[in-house]
Design a protein around this motif. Structure first.
Motif, mmCIF file in Angstrom:
data_model
loop_
_atom_site.group_PDB
_atom_site.id
_atom_site.type_symbol
_atom_site.label_atom_id
_atom_site.label_comp_id
_atom_site.label_asym_id
_atom_site.label_seq_id
_atom_site.Cartn_x
_atom_site.Cartn_y
_atom_site.Cartn_z
ATOM 1 N N SER A 1 50.874 49.956 34.582
ATOM 2 C CA SER A 1 49.731 50.275 33.723
ATOM 3 C C SER A 1 48.829 49.053 33.558
ATOM 4 O O SER A 1 47.605 49.158 33.561
ATOM 5 C CB SER A 1 50.300 50.788 32.399
ATOM 6 N N LEU A 2 49.443 47.880 33.447
ATOM 7 C CA LEU A 2 48.643 46.659 33.284
ATOM 8 C C LEU A 2 47.894 46.316 34.573
ATOM 9 O O LEU A 2 46.708 45.979 34.543
ATOM 10 C CB LEU A 2 49.565 45.511 32.864
ATOM 11 N N ASP A 3 48.590 46.402 35.715
ATOM 12 C CA ASP A 3 47.861 45.970 36.922
ATOM 13 C C ASP A 3 46.820 47.008 37.361
ATOM 14 O O ASP A 3 45.996 46.720 38.221
ATOM 15 C CB ASP A 3 48.795 45.480 38.049
ATOM 16 N N HIS A 4 46.829 48.192 36.698
ATOM 17 C CA HIS A 4 45.744 49.163 36.925
ATOM 18 C C HIS A 4 44.628 49.025 35.889
ATOM 19 O O HIS A 4 43.673 49.800 35.915
ATOM 20 C CB HIS A 4 46.282 50.593 36.884
ATOM 21 N N HIS A 5 44.783 48.102 34.960
ATOM 22 C CA HIS A 5 43.724 47.916 33.958
ATOM 23 C C HIS A 5 42.427 47.527 34.681
ATOM 24 O O HIS A 5 42.460 46.721 35.621
ATOM 25 C CB HIS A 5 44.118 46.801 32.980
ATOM 26 N N PRO A 6 41.279 48.091 34.246
ATOM 27 C CA PRO A 6 40.021 47.775 34.946
ATOM 28 C C PRO A 6 39.739 46.273 35.052
ATOM 29 O O PRO A 6 39.161 45.826 36.042
ATOM 30 C CB PRO A 6 38.954 48.470 34.097
ATOM 31 N N ALA A 7 40.191 45.505 34.050
ATOM 32 C CA ALA A 7 39.946 44.053 34.092
ATOM 33 C C ALA A 7 40.703 43.391 35.241
ATOM 34 O O ALA A 7 40.300 42.323 35.722
ATOM 35 C CB ALA A 7 40.364 43.413 32.767
ATOM 36 N N LEU A 8 41.810 44.008 35.688
ATOM 37 C CA LEU A 8 42.606 43.417 36.768
ATOM 38 C C LEU A 8 42.374 44.134 38.090
ATOM 39 O O LEU A 8 42.347 43.501 39.154
ATOM 40 C CB LEU A 8 44.093 43.441 36.389
ATOM 41 N N GLN A 9 42.180 45.464 38.016
ATOM 42 C CA GLN A 9 41.934 46.225 39.245
ATOM 43 C C GLN A 9 40.713 45.698 39.984
ATOM 44 O O GLN A 9 40.701 45.607 41.203
ATOM 45 C CB GLN A 9 41.708 47.698 38.903
ATOM 46 N N CYS A 10 39.685 45.330 39.209
ATOM 47 C CA CYS A 10 38.437 44.904 39.846
ATOM 48 C C CYS A 10 38.652 43.651 40.699
ATOM 49 O O CYS A 10 37.945 43.420 41.676
ATOM 50 C CB CYS A 10 37.339 44.677 38.796
ATOM 51 N N LEU A 11 39.684 42.861 40.350
ATOM 52 C CA LEU A 11 39.924 41.623 41.106
ATOM 53 C C LEU A 11 40.312 41.915 42.554
ATOM 54 O O LEU A 11 40.120 41.071 43.435
ATOM 55 C CB LEU A 11 41.051 40.808 40.453
ATOM 56 N N SER B 1 36.272 39.438 34.014
ATOM 57 C CA SER B 1 37.722 39.595 34.044
ATOM 58 C C SER B 1 38.414 38.338 33.481
ATOM 59 O O SER B 1 39.324 38.429 32.652
ATOM 60 C CB SER B 1 38.131 39.865 35.488
ATOM 61 N N LEU B 2 37.943 37.166 33.897
ATOM 62 C CA LEU B 2 38.554 35.922 33.394
ATOM 63 C C LEU B 2 38.327 35.757 31.889
ATOM 64 O O LEU B 2 39.204 35.267 31.178
ATOM 65 C CB LEU B 2 37.992 34.703 34.135
ATOM 66 N N LEU B 3 37.147 36.188 31.409
ATOM 67 C CA LEU B 3 36.868 36.079 29.968
ATOM 68 C C LEU B 3 37.847 36.946 29.164
ATOM 69 O O LEU B 3 38.240 36.582 28.054
ATOM 70 C CB LEU B 3 35.426 36.491 29.661
ATOM 71 N N ALA B 4 38.233 38.090 29.710
ATOM 72 C CA ALA B 4 39.207 38.953 29.023
ATOM 73 C C ALA B 4 40.627 38.406 29.170
ATOM 74 O O ALA B 4 41.449 38.509 28.253
ATOM 75 C CB ALA B 4 39.123 40.372 29.584
ATOM 76 N N LEU B 5 40.902 37.821 30.341
ATOM 77 C CA LEU B 5 42.245 37.272 30.554
ATOM 78 C C LEU B 5 42.511 36.067 29.655
ATOM 79 O O LEU B 5 43.656 35.799 29.286
ATOM 80 C CB LEU B 5 42.409 36.836 32.021
#
Ligand code: HEM
Length: 191
Positions: free
Chosen positions: A22-32, A45-49
């Motif tokens: 579920s986490l690695d499908h999060h839009p903030a990570l999927q986009c990477l 993405s980095l700002l959210a991480l």
């Protein structure tokens, strides 16, 4: 040959497989991983991480000190700040949260599993970033690869922290760490 996976590590992996997916499908990570990734989206993405990772890393390091444990954990937050700086971005000031209750060594084992496990996919992400955004893209945060044997040694440390009767506490610690990380991404990701 690598040593057999210790029982706690197997239990943690099985118990958190869905949370990881579920986490690695999060839009903030999927986009990477997307071939269409832009520098702006990478920055978002980095700002959210940043707050998600900061909360987990500082909690684990603080609890290691409080429990008087001799565990060494590499700090990756400065790398994340440097990557953001190179992109011309400044992370939000971190909220000083009261945070979850103090950890037992077993709970800490679960949280440390999540923190250090999050390095395992990093090399693959860094390779992808170089392909989509070019070799000059800053990716120090994702590039702290595990040296051979490091993960096995870490899993052995987790095993030593957690007596067999307390494995459920370690699982709870790992699940909560994943859930808090996910919540932070939900709160801070601006697509
Ligand atoms: C797009 C983002 C991510 C990708 C592509 C990814 C990918 C991977 C991969 C490929 C592995 C297995 C590596 C191996 O077996 O050698 C792994 C393991 C792991 N990852 Fe991630 N990951 C991501 C994000 C995260 C995050 C954000 C966390 C935690 C905050 C995390 C926690 C873990 C943990 C704990 C493991 C160890 C699983 C085990 O016990 O084998 N991952 N990840």
């Amino acid at each position: 040959m690598s040593p057999p996976t210790p029982p706690l590590a197997r239990q943690l992996r099985d118990a958190t497989r869905d949370a990881h997916r579920s986490l690695d499908h999060h839009p903030a990570l999927q986009c990477l991983l997307a071939p269409t990734l832009t520098r702006e989206a990478y920055g978002a993405s980095l700002l959210a991480l940043y707050p998600a990772h900061a909360a987990l890393e500082s909690r684990v390091c603080r609890e290691i000190t409080r429990l008087g444990l001799r565990l060494r954990v590499p700090r990756r937050l400065p790398r994340l700040a440097d990557d953001l700086g190179t992109l011309g971005l400044t992370p939000e000031a971190l909220a000083s949260e009261a945070g979850p209750t103090p950890a037992s060594p077993a709970t800490l084992a679960g949280e440390l599993y999540v923190l250090e496990g999050s390095r395992l996919g990093g090399q693959m992400i860094a390779d992808r970033l170089r392909r989509t955004l070019g070799p000059g893209v800053p990716h120090a945060f994702f590039s702290l690869a595990m040296v051979p044997g490091e993960w096995s040694r870490r899993l052995a440390e987790l095993e030593a922290l957690c007596p067999p009767g307390q494995r459920e506490a370690a699982v709870a610690g790992a699940r909560e760490a994943f859930a808090r990380f996910h919540h932070q991404l939900d709160t801070h990701f601006r697509a």
